[in-house]
Design an enzyme around this catalytic site. Structure first.
Site, mmCIF file in Angstrom:
data_model
loop_
_atom_site.group_PDB
_atom_site.id
_atom_site.type_symbol
_atom_site.label_atom_id
_atom_site.label_comp_id
_atom_site.label_asym_id
_atom_site.label_seq_id
_atom_site.Cartn_x
_atom_site.Cartn_y
_atom_site.Cartn_z
ATOM 1 N N GLU A 1 -12.096 6.693 30.236
ATOM 2 C CA GLU A 1 -12.031 7.688 29.169
ATOM 3 C C GLU A 1 -10.657 7.615 28.493
ATOM 4 O O GLU A 1 -9.642 7.596 29.172
ATOM 5 C CB GLU A 1 -12.213 9.075 29.810
ATOM 6 C CG GLU A 1 -12.187 10.200 28.839
ATOM 7 C CD GLU A 1 -13.156 9.974 27.713
ATOM 8 O OE1 GLU A 1 -14.353 9.870 27.975
ATOM 9 O OE2 GLU A 1 -12.709 9.876 26.544
ATOM 10 N N LEU B 1 -9.885 9.823 25.794
ATOM 11 C CA LEU B 1 -9.666 10.978 24.914
ATOM 12 C C LEU B 1 -8.377 11.712 25.255
ATOM 13 O O LEU B 1 -7.929 11.732 26.391
ATOM 14 C CB LEU B 1 -10.858 11.935 24.949
ATOM 15 C CG LEU B 1 -11.228 12.718 26.210
ATOM 16 C CD1 LEU B 1 -10.318 13.910 26.440
ATOM 17 C CD2 LEU B 1 -12.656 13.206 26.079
ATOM 18 N N CYS C 1 -2.613 13.416 32.530
ATOM 19 C CA CYS C 1 -2.885 11.970 32.617
ATOM 20 C C CYS C 1 -1.652 11.095 32.818
ATOM 21 O O CYS C 1 -1.574 10.362 33.797
ATOM 22 C CB CYS C 1 -3.619 11.512 31.359
ATOM 23 S SG CYS C 1 -5.329 12.021 31.344
#
Ligand code: UDX
Length: 449
Positions: free
Chosen positions: A151, A153, A278
């Site tokens: 991912e 995003l 993240c």
């Protein structure tokens, strides 16, 4: 393989965005969320965190009757053609990823999945994890294919990043399963302009790339991309320190350096360093993978070391500007979200700064338009949270801007001058017009300016 029903495990930023969008792509989607409070909010057609445009997407998904939020694997997993795992991967104290949820979910889902279904890992996992999980699925002898679909995003632009993507990466050992999952995204892409309209977000027609890879490569792509972006930030921060000493302005420097298309301007904003759910985790995770495989990733270690140094660097600047001591000084910290546009305060530099200043003897008051509740969990009790910007700016000796929320950056130097007694401002995100503030009588200190 024709896909009609999908289960998404986990409804965090990635899971809820993915689940709601897949409903809009025409699928029936079960979204599994074990926390009752979160589930209740989703069942009302809202997200339990702030994300631009997501509420109308969740609401209309729910209204369609094809979106089923549930706390049970039993409801959707047995009928699903594809199961997306978007469960959390918190970090262990040593910086490596805690994969308990990843393995538990795969185990539980694997028991219930129908033969021939596909298990898609979206959670970020260390390279090599997929090989172990794929083996576990093959031991079930149900012909379940395991693929990795990292991912990319960003929080705050989750819908935009998912719909107007640069690339979709799917990696695995079974080309058919990889192709099927890529097709799910093609279906989504076909509908993206109408979905953006429902979200109330601007649409741009940008062609994205569909990339199929091996399993380990897909896993490594995700963390490598994030570590490289983090490296760019730490690089800019290193140059900022040199700019501070040499009289250069790092904003001018990185703008011109980034104008070279080979280098690119993105992620060159120097300041208090990166935070969030993240970058810190992925950088530490990559270092841990290097150690596991006996590979020295010293460039990644340096990225982390520079980032870890930034809150202290900001605090030192402030201390120097206040005559060498922070003791008893009233400091207003503006911005506790790890970046603007989100209520997320995980590993937030603003929170770290507020705590650091407080432990250095300063009297800290802090304000954030969206993230105060989240930040409160990680703030030391001495930090006082205010409900408005004005309250925060009242009666203080200095201001630290830690997040570039529009509420702060649109506030002019003369408005600041009217609202506060402070005449020292540390712009730890390099987002304010330095000359305006100097003209308005402030000692303006950027990072590398
Ligand atoms: C990041 C990646 O961008 C995304 O692709 C991945 O899927 C998840 O991690 P996110 O953490 O939501 O997304 O935020 P991002 O916009 O990348 O910012 C991360 C941190 O870096 C923030 O604290 C931000 O303030 C900081 N940052 C970003 C800088 O300090 N300077 C920059 O130039 C850019």
């Amino acid at each position: 393989m024709a896909i009609s029903t999908i289960t998404v495990l986990g409804t965090g930023y990635v899971g809820l965005t993915t689940a709601a969008l897949l409903v809009h792509a025409g699928y029936t989607v079960y979204a599994v969320e074990p926390h009752k409070e979160r589930l209740d909010v989703i069942k009302q057609g809202r997200s339990f965190f702030y994300e631009a445009g997501l509420d109308p997407i969740v609401k209309t998904a729910l209204d369609s009757g094809r979106f089923i939020p549930t706390d049970s694997y039993q409801d959707g997993v047995p009928n699903s053609d594809v199961v997306f795992s978007c469960v959390g991967t918190p970090d262990n104290p040593d910086g490596s990823s805690n994969l308990t949820h990843v393995f538990d979910s795969a185990e539980q889902a694997g028991q219930l999945m129908k033969p021939g279904a596909i298990y898609v890992q979206k959670s970020t996992v260390p390279v090599g994890t997929g090989a172990k999980l794929a083996t576990k699925f093959s031991e079930l002898s149900k012909d379940i294919s395991y693929v990795s679909n990292p991912e990319f995003l960003r929080e705050g632009t989750a819908l935009e990043d998912t719909l107007l993507f640069d690339r979709v990466v799917v990696g695995g050992n079974d080309p058919l399963a990889v192709g099927t999952v890529l097709n799910v995204y093609r279906t989504l892409e076909e509908r993206r302009s109408s979905i953006m309209k429902i979200a109330g977000l601007p649409y741009r027609n940008i062609p994205g790339e569909y990339i199929s890879t091996g399993l380990a490569s897909a896993e490594l792509i995700k963390v490598t991309a994030n570590a490289f972006l983090a490296l760019k930030i730490s690089f800019a921060n290193s140059i900022a320190k040199l700019a501070d000493k040499s009289g250069a302005d790092v904003v001018e420097v990185m703008n011109a350096v980034g104008a070279d298309k080979r280098i690119n301007r993105a992620f060159f904003n120097a300041g208090r360093g990166y935070g969030g759910g993240c970058f810190p985790k992925d950088v530490s995770g990559l270092i841990a993978s290097g150690l596991d495989y006996g590979v020295d990733l010293d460039i990644v270690q340096a990225t982390k070391a520079v980032n870890d140094s930034m809150p202290g660097y900001v605090a030192e600047k402030l201390q120097d500007a206040l005559g060498g001591s922070l003791s008893g000084k009233r400091i207003a910290v503006l911005g506790l979200a790890f970046k603007a546009g989100t209520s997320d305060a995980r590993r937030s530099p603003g929170t770290a700064l507020a705590n650091l200043l407080s432990s250095s003897g300063a009297v800290v008051q802090a304000y954030d338009p969206k993230a105060s509740d989240e930040a409160a969990k990680n703030l030391v009790s001495e930090v006082h949270l205010t409900n408005t910007l004005n309250d925060c700016l009242k009666r203080c000796d200095a201001i630290v801007l830690a997040t570039d929320w529009p509420e702060f950056t649109s506030y002019s130097a003369s408005q600041f001058a009217k609202t506060t007694d402070a005449r020292v401002i540390v712009d730890a995100v390099n987002a304010l017009p330095k000359n305006d503030f100097r003209e308005a009588g402030f000692t303006y200190l950027g990072i590398g300016r």
